[in-house]
Motif scaffolding. Sequence first.
Motif: not given
Length: 289
Positions: A178, A180-181, A208
């Motif tokens: 991801d 946004r990870c 995301s």
Amino acid sequence: MFGIDRLRRRLSPKAMMVLAVPLVGVASVAVAAQIASPGSVEVASLLKTRLPKTPLTKVDCEKVKGLCEVTAGANLFYVDTKARYLIIGRVYDMETRQDLTAARLLEINPDMLVGGAAKANAAAAEGDEESPISPTKGRVEKASLPVRPATLSLDGLPKDGAIVWGNPAGQTVTVFTDFRCGYCRALTNVLRSMNVRVVERPISVLGSRDIADRVYCAKNREEALHAAYAGEPFKGGASCDTSGLDANEAFAHKHGLTGTPVIVRSDGAVLEGYRPKEFLLSWFKDARS
């Protein structure tokens, strides 16, 4: 709020992130510390007098210039090369964009959640006036993960939806990520330093999908992928067929992949979460042909 934050509030504004460690009387402590250099020997000796209740595991003054990394059981902290100042917190390498503290904590215990380790360090910092770090205090929290199959077949996934990068001739590893990870970003930086072919399949666990669409439709997907993780601007290109990303999402839902990153080895073995380079090198070697 973590205990570290409460500890910082006790300090004067000038002290901020750095704790001055008082000199205390010499005590007889059995220290089985691993020493990496002559400088580490001196620091370990000083720490034995300044933190006599803290059994040290390892002192390494070579990793980060100007700092010595100190391991005490499941706890990790830093001191300057004169062992006068003790630093509790994270060390980030802004050049490689890696959290060095997180990587080291996972080396100490690969099953440990980094957040749990931070809480353990914070609890230890609160509880002992003489020793800011006390391994006997604080509780290390273990990762609580859903039961997953030991292996995962990727046969149901179409070719579309994958962003392939790295060494074309290297061992293939598939990762579900991801954008946004933070741990996905850290893992990507580690994989970039390894001789592997990465098949990255974005899934939107943290909302995301918009970023994944732009990266997938970019003219240079690999370049766009690394720019997205770094938070840098990139050209997404015109809209394109992103049904492959839909297939990634459906596959993840079907197999219960609710967190990222998820690493799938060439023989189908599954590993969930971030791991440091040394761990991955060993794990990849164990792949069955």
